[in-house]
Each structure stands twice: as structure tokens, then as C-alpha cells.
Design a protein around this motif. Structure first.
Motif, PDB file in Angstrom:
ATOM      1  N   TRP A 117       0.767  -1.176   0.030  1.00  0.00           N
ATOM      2  CA  TRP A 117       0.009  -0.040   0.092  1.00  0.00           C
ATOM      3  C   TRP A 117       0.917   1.380  -0.026  1.00  0.00           C
ATOM      4  N   GLN A 118       1.952   1.136   0.909  1.00  0.00           N
ATOM      5  CA  GLN A 118       2.681   2.427   0.792  1.00  0.00           C
ATOM      6  C   GLN A 118       3.412   2.433  -0.331  1.00  0.00           C
ATOM      7  N   GLY A 119       3.970   1.487  -0.884  1.00  0.00           N
ATOM      8  CA  GLY A 119       4.622   1.524  -2.133  1.00  0.00           C
ATOM      9  C   GLY A 119       3.565   2.045  -3.450  1.00  0.00           C
ATOM     10  N   THR A 120       2.453   1.505  -3.509  1.00  0.00           N
ATOM     11  CA  THR A 120       1.482   2.230  -4.475  1.00  0.00           C
ATOM     12  C   THR A 120       1.318   3.735  -4.077  1.00  0.00           C
ATOM     13  N   LEU A 121       0.930   4.049  -3.071  1.00  0.00           N
ATOM     14  CA  LEU A 121       0.660   5.472  -2.870  1.00  0.00           C
ATOM     15  C   LEU A 121       2.294   6.414  -3.334  1.00  0.00           C
ATOM     16  N   ALA A 122       3.208   5.832  -2.898  1.00  0.00           N
ATOM     17  CA  ALA A 122       4.617   6.463  -3.743  1.00  0.00           C
ATOM     18  C   ALA A 122       4.758   6.552  -5.168  1.00  0.00           C
ATOM     19  N   GLU A 123       4.307   5.339  -5.657  1.00  0.00           N
ATOM     20  CA  GLU A 123       4.111   5.366  -7.168  1.00  0.00           C
ATOM     21  C   GLU A 123       3.049   6.597  -7.827  1.00  0.00           C
ATOM     22  N   THR A 210      -8.235   2.083   8.735  1.00  0.00           N
ATOM     23  CA  THR A 210      -8.997   3.044   9.596  1.00  0.00           C
ATOM     24  C   THR A 210      -8.591   4.567   9.127  1.00  0.00           C
ATOM     25  N   GLU A 211      -9.259   5.358   9.486  1.00  0.00           N
ATOM     26  CA  GLU A 211      -8.907   6.983   8.993  1.00  0.00           C
ATOM     27  C   GLU A 211      -7.604   7.278   9.501  1.00  0.00           C
ATOM     28  N   GLU A 212      -7.069   6.922  10.552  1.00  0.00           N
ATOM     29  CA  GLU A 212      -5.916   7.136  11.203  1.00  0.00           C
ATOM     30  C   GLU A 212      -4.800   6.668  10.036  1.00  0.00           C
ATOM     31  N   THR A 213      -4.992   5.484   9.801  1.00  0.00           N
ATOM     32  CA  THR A 213      -4.086   4.855   8.925  1.00  0.00           C
ATOM     33  C   THR A 213      -4.055   5.241   7.323  1.00  0.00           C
ATOM     34  N   LEU A 214      -5.038   5.616   6.797  1.00  0.00           N
ATOM     35  CA  LEU A 214      -4.966   6.314   5.681  1.00  0.00           C
ATOM     36  C   LEU A 214      -4.403   7.697   5.669  1.00  0.00           C
ATOM     37  N   ARG A 215      -4.667   8.567   6.788  1.00  0.00           N
ATOM     38  CA  ARG A 215      -4.120   9.819   6.813  1.00  0.00           C
ATOM     39  C   ARG A 215      -2.681   9.673   6.965  1.00  0.00           C
ATOM     40  N   SER A 216      -2.305   8.920   7.820  1.00  0.00           N
ATOM     41  CA  SER A 216      -0.809   8.866   8.088  1.00  0.00           C
ATOM     42  C   SER A 216       0.093   8.236   6.775  1.00  0.00           C
ATOM     43  N   SER A 217      -0.575   7.201   6.259  1.00  0.00           N
ATOM     44  CA  SER A 217       0.213   6.550   4.849  1.00  0.00           C
ATOM     45  C   SER A 217       0.187   7.582   3.937  1.00  0.00           C
ATOM     46  N   LEU A 218      -0.964   8.217   3.521  1.00  0.00           N
ATOM     47  CA  LEU A 218      -0.754   9.192   2.450  1.00  0.00           C
ATOM     48  C   LEU A 218       0.215  10.439   2.917  1.00  0.00           C
ATOM     49  N   GLY A 240     -22.776   9.238   6.072  1.00  0.00           N
ATOM     50  CA  GLY A 240     -22.821   8.742   4.733  1.00  0.00           C
ATOM     51  C   GLY A 240     -23.172   7.293   4.459  1.00  0.00           C
ATOM     52  N   ASP A 241     -22.452   7.018   3.735  1.00  0.00           N
ATOM     53  CA  ASP A 241     -22.619   5.456   3.247  1.00  0.00           C
ATOM     54  C   ASP A 241     -21.595   4.315   3.802  1.00  0.00           C
ATOM     55  N   GLY A 242     -20.936   4.758   4.909  1.00  0.00           N
ATOM     56  CA  GLY A 242     -19.977   3.856   5.593  1.00  0.00           C
ATOM     57  C   GLY A 242     -18.685   3.881   4.666  1.00  0.00           C
ATOM     58  N   GLU A 243     -18.332   4.981   3.967  1.00  0.00           N
ATOM     59  CA  GLU A 243     -17.186   5.132   3.312  1.00  0.00           C
ATOM     60  C   GLU A 243     -16.145   6.191   3.788  1.00  0.00           C
ATOM     61  N   PHE A 244     -14.816   6.001   3.256  1.00  0.00           N
ATOM     62  CA  PHE A 244     -13.900   7.199   3.412  1.00  0.00           C
ATOM     63  C   PHE A 244     -13.633   7.403   1.907  1.00  0.00           C
ATOM     64  N   ILE A 245     -14.175   8.636   1.508  1.00  0.00           N
ATOM     65  CA  ILE A 245     -13.860   8.999   0.097  1.00  0.00           C
ATOM     66  C   ILE A 245     -12.807  10.143   0.125  1.00  0.00           C
ATOM     67  N   VAL A 246     -11.532   9.967  -0.315  1.00  0.00           N
ATOM     68  CA  VAL A 246     -10.471  10.499   0.060  1.00  0.00           C
ATOM     69  C   VAL A 246      -9.983  11.498  -1.369  1.00  0.00           C
ATOM     70  N   VAL A 247      -9.806  12.612  -0.942  1.00  0.00           N
ATOM     71  CA  VAL A 247      -9.530  13.658  -1.992  1.00  0.00           C
ATOM     72  C   VAL A 247      -8.107  14.321  -1.386  1.00  0.00           C
ATOM     73  N   ALA A 248      -6.920  13.822  -2.050  1.00  0.00           N
ATOM     74  CA  ALA A 248      -5.491  14.248  -1.559  1.00  0.00           C
ATOM     75  C   ALA A 248      -4.851  14.987  -2.828  1.00  0.00           C
ATOM     76  N   ARG A 249      -3.943  15.766  -2.142  1.00  0.00           N
ATOM     77  CA  ARG A 249      -2.999  16.488  -3.315  1.00  0.00           C
ATOM     78  C   ARG A 249      -1.614  16.125  -3.006  1.00  0.00           C
ATOM     79  N   ALA A 250      -0.741  15.928  -4.379  1.00  0.00           N
ATOM     80  CA  ALA A 250       0.470  15.666  -4.272  1.00  0.00           C
ATOM     81  C   ALA A 250       1.423  16.779  -3.756  1.00  0.00           C
ATOM     82  N   SER A 251       2.073  16.823  -2.887  1.00  0.00           N
ATOM     83  CA  SER A 251       2.759  18.119  -2.331  1.00  0.00           C
ATOM     84  C   SER A 251       4.190  18.055  -2.953  1.00  0.00           C
TER      85      SER A 251
END
Length: 266
Positions: A117-123, A210-218, A240-251
Motif C-alpha cells: 500500500w505504501q509503495g502504491t501511494l509512492a508510485e 482506519t481513517e488514521e491509517t489512511l491519513r498517516s500513509s498518505l 453517509g454510506d460507511g465510506e472514506f472518500i479521499v481527495v488528496a493533493r501531491a505536495s
């Protein structure tokens, strides 16, 4: 077979019958259209439902998926010539070639390992231009969606293009706590076809981060979270619908050098 609905041509037909255009596609397309004429990477594009709509909306789209059979189905659909299709993973995406990267249909949850997962985000960070956006969804583990799957063993029936039908039901086989990242849920889809006595199976495992995991990995991958919605109408998390819908920006932080590809995409 693991993830057979993406790799077995017969089950791919079932997948398309099950997964029609819905409110999740509406939201992803609307978010993409906030940047008209974008260069879009659709990672885990599958059979191209949203990919083709993005191209039809005027975006320049590269659809990447590791499942050859799904890509073959996508290439046969009307308008497929407007999309560039590639068999592969995020590691195959060209560098700094995209304004927007998408992972839809809960693709993020199929990437179960923390390192992968971390590698995918890096790519994906490398694939985006500085300031480019990453948008994806992942089910909120607090909603415990797998409990509703396990509680309702009844089959749903779908009509296939050849006129036959199929019944599909889901069996949850294992739930692991998966601390600290979030639960790992393994399940089996059962397929019974009216035209054949054979039952086909597809086994999958999803990570409910978890939300914490998503935020920290991003953050570690150089992304800044701009929005985190809880549903397909941009509701707050938990409403909502039991989702995390993430909008993030590459810094730009966390980038490492990688050779550029030649050709139309970099």
C-alpha cells in the motif's frame, strides 16, 4: 480462484451485470470534471465503466489494471479507442504525467499489505504532477460492512448478455483484527449459472483501513488530504454510506527519482 471476477471471462460478464453506473461513479466523475481536460490515471480500471466516461467527458485517460481479461473486455466496449489501456500496476505509470489519479470500486482495499500500500501511494505520487490530485474510496471499518454480507446469504440474480442468468451470493470466511492498519476480511463469491450445473467461486481479501491509517500513509507518501467524505453525496464521515472518500493533493514531498518513460505518457 483469487479475484476470479476480474480474471475469468465468464465472471467478468457477471461483474458488469452487477456493477452498473451508480452514485459512486457520479461523484468520481464530478470530482474529475472540476479540472476539465485533465490527464487522468485510472488505476485498477477493470472493465472500464468509469474510464470510458472520463474519456467521453474530454479527459485524456490511461487505464491500468493487472487483470488482462478485464482489460480485454474493456477494449471491446464502445469508445474504448479513446482510452490508452495498459496491463500493469502503479509501478508502470509514467512519471509526472497526470493531473489526477483515481482508484475506484474499492481498489485500494484489494491492496492488503502495508508495504504494498505504501509503495502504491509512492508510485502514484511520482505519477502525478506537483499539485495533482489523488481520489479514491475505502470502506470505513466502523460501519462493519462485512457483517451485513455475512448476515444475508440470499442470492441475487442477474441477466447475462446471452440471455442466461446467474445467482450470486457471498460467504464471509474470515475476519482478522489486522491491527493497527484495520481489519482483514476474506470472503468467497459463489456463482450458480442457469445454463450450467457448475458453481464457480471467487475468493478475495480486503483491508478495511482506519481513517488514521489512511491519513498517516498518505502523509508519508507526500500527499496532503484536502477532503474526506463519508458518503457519495459528500456527507461527513460517519453520516453517509460507511465510506472514506479521499481527495488528496501531491505536495511533492516524499518523491524519489525514477526514470521517465518515452512516448505519449512521459
Amino acid at each position: 480462484m483469487r479475484n476470479a471476477e476480474f480474471n475469468d471471462p465468464r465472471l467478468i460478464q457477471v461483474y458488469d451485470a452487477q456493477c452498473r453506473w451508480s452514485s459512486d461513479d457520479d461523484l468520481f466523475l464530478a470530482l474529475a470534471n472540476e479540472m476539465p481536460g485533465s490527464r487522468v490515471l485510472d488505476l485498477g480500471c477493470g472493465t472500464g465503466r468509469l474510464t470510458l466516461a472520463l474519456a467521453d467527458a474530454g479527459h485524456t485517460v490511461l487505464g491500468i489494471d493487472p487483470a488482462r481479461a478485464s482489460l480485454e473486455a474493456a477494449r471491446l466496449k464502445p469508445g474504448a479507442e479513446r482510452v490508452t489501456w495498459m496491463e500493469g500496476t502503479a509501478a508502470d505509470a509514467p512519471v509526472q504525467a497526470f493531473d489526477l489519479a483515481l482508484m475506484t470500486s474499492h481498489v485500494a482495499q484489494f491492496i492488503t499489505g502495508d508495504e504494498e500500500w505504501q509503495g502504491t501511494l509512492a508510485e502514484l505520487n511520482r505519477a502525478l504532477v506537483p499539485g495533482g490530485r489523488l481520489i479514491f474510496e475505502s470502506r470505513d471499518p466502523a460501519a462493519r460492512a462485512w457483517e451485513s454480507w455475512a448476515a444475508d446469504p440470499s442470492a441475487d440474480r442477474y441477466r447475462l448478455p446471452d440471455g442466461s442468468s446467474v445467482e450470486v451470493w457471498t460467504e464471509v470466511t474470515e475476519v482478522l483484527a489486522g491491527e493497527p492498519s484495520g481489519p482483514l476480511v476474506t470472503f468467497v463469491h459463489h456463482y450458480s449459472f442457469s445454463a450450467s450445473p457448475e458453481e464457480r467461486l471467487s475468493r478475495s481479501t480486503l483491508r478495511f483501513r482506519t481513517e488514521e491509517t489512511l491519513r498517516s500513509s498518505l502523509g508519508r507518501a507526500g500527499f496532503e488530504v484536502e477532503h474526506l467524505f463519508g458518503g457519495w453525496h459528500r456527507e461527513p464521515v460517519g453520516q453517509g454510506d460507511g465510506e472514506f472518500i479521499v481527495v488528496a493533493r501531491a505536495s511533492g514531498r516524499g518523491r524519489t527519482e525514477k526514470p521517465r518513460r518515452s512516448g505519449a505518457w512521459g
